[in-house]
Design a protein around this motif. Structure first.
Motif, PDB file in Angstrom:
ATOM      1  N   ALA A  71       1.355  -0.981  -0.116  1.00  0.00           N
ATOM      2  CA  ALA A  71       0.160   0.019   0.252  1.00  0.00           C
ATOM      3  C   ALA A  71       0.805   1.385   0.054  1.00  0.00           C
ATOM      4  O   ALA A  71       0.532   2.100  -0.653  1.00  0.00           O
ATOM      5  CB  ALA A  71      -0.870  -0.070   1.390  1.00  0.00           C
ATOM      6  N   GLU A  72       1.749   1.422   0.860  1.00  0.00           N
ATOM      7  CA  GLU A  72       2.874   2.340   1.066  1.00  0.00           C
ATOM      8  C   GLU A  72       3.458   2.446  -0.716  1.00  0.00           C
ATOM      9  O   GLU A  72       3.587   4.141  -0.859  1.00  0.00           O
ATOM     10  CB  GLU A  72       3.865   1.987   1.898  1.00  0.00           C
ATOM     11  CG  GLU A  72       4.708   3.396   2.245  1.00  0.00           C
ATOM     12  CD  GLU A  72       5.367   3.143   4.002  1.00  0.00           C
ATOM     13  OE1 GLU A  72       6.530   4.586   4.397  1.00  0.00           O
ATOM     14  OE2 GLU A  72       5.428   2.195   4.603  1.00  0.00           O
ATOM     15  N   LEU A  73       3.533   1.656  -0.919  1.00  0.00           N
ATOM     16  CA  LEU A  73       4.574   1.266  -2.709  1.00  0.00           C
ATOM     17  C   LEU A  73       3.933   2.486  -3.292  1.00  0.00           C
ATOM     18  O   LEU A  73       4.194   2.853  -3.961  1.00  0.00           O
ATOM     19  CB  LEU A  73       5.304   0.169  -3.391  1.00  0.00           C
ATOM     20  CG  LEU A  73       5.819  -0.378  -2.367  1.00  0.00           C
ATOM     21  CD1 LEU A  73       6.467  -1.726  -2.850  1.00  0.00           C
ATOM     22  CD2 LEU A  73       7.340   0.648  -2.870  1.00  0.00           C
ATOM     23  N   SER A  74       2.664   1.700  -3.304  1.00  0.00           N
ATOM     24  CA  SER A  74       1.407   3.017  -4.482  1.00  0.00           C
ATOM     25  C   SER A  74       1.087   4.074  -4.104  1.00  0.00           C
ATOM     26  O   SER A  74       1.172   4.337  -4.950  1.00  0.00           O
ATOM     27  CB  SER A  74       0.074   2.077  -3.864  1.00  0.00           C
ATOM     28  OG  SER A  74      -0.066   0.452  -4.483  1.00  0.00           O
ATOM     29  N   GLN A  75       1.454   4.087  -2.925  1.00  0.00           N
ATOM     30  CA  GLN A  75       1.702   5.972  -2.078  1.00  0.00           C
ATOM     31  C   GLN A  75       2.821   6.723  -2.662  1.00  0.00           C
ATOM     32  O   GLN A  75       2.342   7.342  -3.710  1.00  0.00           O
ATOM     33  CB  GLN A  75       0.717   5.977  -1.567  1.00  0.00           C
ATOM     34  CG  GLN A  75       1.007   7.266  -0.449  1.00  0.00           C
ATOM     35  CD  GLN A  75      -0.197   7.471  -1.137  1.00  0.00           C
ATOM     36  OE1 GLN A  75      -1.295   7.632  -1.319  1.00  0.00           O
ATOM     37  NE2 GLN A  75      -0.361   9.365  -1.218  1.00  0.00           N
ATOM     38  N   ILE A  76       3.737   6.060  -2.542  1.00  0.00           N
ATOM     39  CA  ILE A  76       4.994   6.919  -2.855  1.00  0.00           C
ATOM     40  C   ILE A  76       4.941   7.106  -4.545  1.00  0.00           C
ATOM     41  O   ILE A  76       5.303   7.596  -5.256  1.00  0.00           O
ATOM     42  CB  ILE A  76       6.123   5.758  -3.199  1.00  0.00           C
ATOM     43  CG1 ILE A  76       6.226   5.519  -1.243  1.00  0.00           C
ATOM     44  CG2 ILE A  76       7.390   6.124  -3.861  1.00  0.00           C
ATOM     45  CD1 ILE A  76       7.467   5.228  -0.722  1.00  0.00           C
ATOM     46  N   LYS A  92      11.001  15.724   0.743  1.00  0.00           N
ATOM     47  CA  LYS A  92      11.186  14.705   1.092  1.00  0.00           C
ATOM     48  C   LYS A  92      10.197  14.162   3.129  1.00  0.00           C
ATOM     49  O   LYS A  92      10.983  13.026   2.757  1.00  0.00           O
ATOM     50  CB  LYS A  92      13.062  14.849   1.298  1.00  0.00           C
ATOM     51  CG  LYS A  92      13.068  16.234   1.904  1.00  0.00           C
ATOM     52  CD  LYS A  92      14.140  16.765   2.487  1.00  0.00           C
ATOM     53  CE  LYS A  92      14.783  18.515   2.578  1.00  0.00           C
ATOM     54  NZ  LYS A  92      13.764  19.267   2.378  1.00  0.00           N
ATOM     55  N   LYS A  93       9.832  15.377   2.927  1.00  0.00           N
ATOM     56  CA  LYS A  93       9.804  15.011   4.324  1.00  0.00           C
ATOM     57  C   LYS A  93       8.081  13.837   3.949  1.00  0.00           C
ATOM     58  O   LYS A  93       7.637  13.356   5.033  1.00  0.00           O
ATOM     59  CB  LYS A  93       8.918  16.578   4.775  1.00  0.00           C
ATOM     60  CG  LYS A  93       9.911  17.037   5.678  1.00  0.00           C
ATOM     61  CD  LYS A  93       9.699  18.466   6.082  1.00  0.00           C
ATOM     62  CE  LYS A  93      10.978  19.359   6.760  1.00  0.00           C
ATOM     63  NZ  LYS A  93       9.840  20.529   7.515  1.00  0.00           N
ATOM     64  N   ASP A  94       8.049  14.218   2.696  1.00  0.00           N
ATOM     65  CA  ASP A  94       5.979  13.511   2.364  1.00  0.00           C
ATOM     66  C   ASP A  94       6.985  11.568   1.744  1.00  0.00           C
ATOM     67  O   ASP A  94       6.473  11.253   1.439  1.00  0.00           O
ATOM     68  CB  ASP A  94       5.339  14.208   1.818  1.00  0.00           C
ATOM     69  CG  ASP A  94       5.032  15.501   2.471  1.00  0.00           C
ATOM     70  OD1 ASP A  94       4.258  15.241   3.581  1.00  0.00           O
ATOM     71  OD2 ASP A  94       4.515  15.938   1.599  1.00  0.00           O
ATOM     72  N   LEU A  95       7.905  11.673   1.430  1.00  0.00           N
ATOM     73  CA  LEU A  95       8.438  10.181   1.256  1.00  0.00           C
ATOM     74  C   LEU A  95      10.029  10.249   1.693  1.00  0.00           C
ATOM     75  O   LEU A  95      11.055   9.974   0.977  1.00  0.00           O
ATOM     76  CB  LEU A  95       9.078  11.152  -0.747  1.00  0.00           C
ATOM     77  CG  LEU A  95       8.049  11.215  -1.323  1.00  0.00           C
ATOM     78  CD1 LEU A  95       8.447  11.870  -2.725  1.00  0.00           C
ATOM     79  CD2 LEU A  95       7.169   9.895  -1.933  1.00  0.00           C
TER      80      LEU A  95
END
Length: 199
Positions: A71-76, A92-95
């Motif tokens: 799920a995190e990969l999809s968001q990234i 960067k703070k969001d990734l």
């Protein structure tokens, strides 16, 4: 047997660096557990590193953790799509790194060589680089660490090339997506199939 050999080589490289620093032959770095400024950078890894991490995930992560990872990969991928390096730096703070959990690396034992080589003699300089809006910000690091882990990575990249296996670097999230969406990434890669997509 390449994964155990690569893991042992990384551990051997770690021991070389630790001995150099312990004996005063190389200055000690300021990096400590919980300091994670560099974990908000775009990390490129080679396929063998992705496969090592993938094998670790399969043995050490729960089904729930793997689902959260996907799920995190999809968001990234949604956040990073079409962005330049400069634009990604601004986010960067969001990734943060996919594996940064509660301020610490969840794959520390299997972290890629670039993560082992990134370092600083000054944590204040790290924070300043992290807070900077200039994506070219940098800090002074240990030449010994950079050399040892850079050599390890180059060695396994060249090994892959000799056997006509995928060896070019790719972004960590992309590499992990390719591994997690393949039932047997190591087996396919070792047979010379294209496991990793270079776009």
């Amino acid at each position: 047997a390449i994964l155990p050999v690569f893991q042992e080589t990384l551990e051997f490289s770690d021991s070389i660096v630790q001995n150099l620093e312990k004996n005063g032959q190389s200055p000690k770095v300021a990096c400590r557990s919980g300091c994670n400024y560099c974990c908000h950078s775009q990390v490129n890894i080679i396929p063998i590193e992705a496969l090592l991490i993938s094998a670790f995930i399969k043995t050490d992560f729960t089904f729930t953790e793997v689902s959260a990872l996907n799920a995190e990969l999809s968001q990234i991928h949604l956040l990073a799509a079409g962005k330049t390096l400069e634009q990604l730096y601004a986010l960067k703070k969001d990734l943060p790194c996919l594996f940064l959990k509660n301020g610490k690396c969840s794959i520390y034992k299997m972290r890629p060589s670039i993560c082992r080589s990134w370092n600083s003699f000054d944590s204040v300089a790290c924070k300043a680089a992290y807070d900077s809006v200039d994506y070219r910000s940098s800090v002074i690091g240990s030449p010994a660490r950079n050399f040892v882990f850079g050599t390890t990575r180059t060695l396994f990249g060249q090994f892959s090339e000799v056997f006509s296996l995928q060896s070019d670097t790719l972004l960590l999230p992309d590499a992990m997506s390719d591994c997690l969406n393949n039932a047997d990434p190591m087996g396919q890669w070792a047979k010379g199939y294209d496991v990793f997509r270079y776009e």
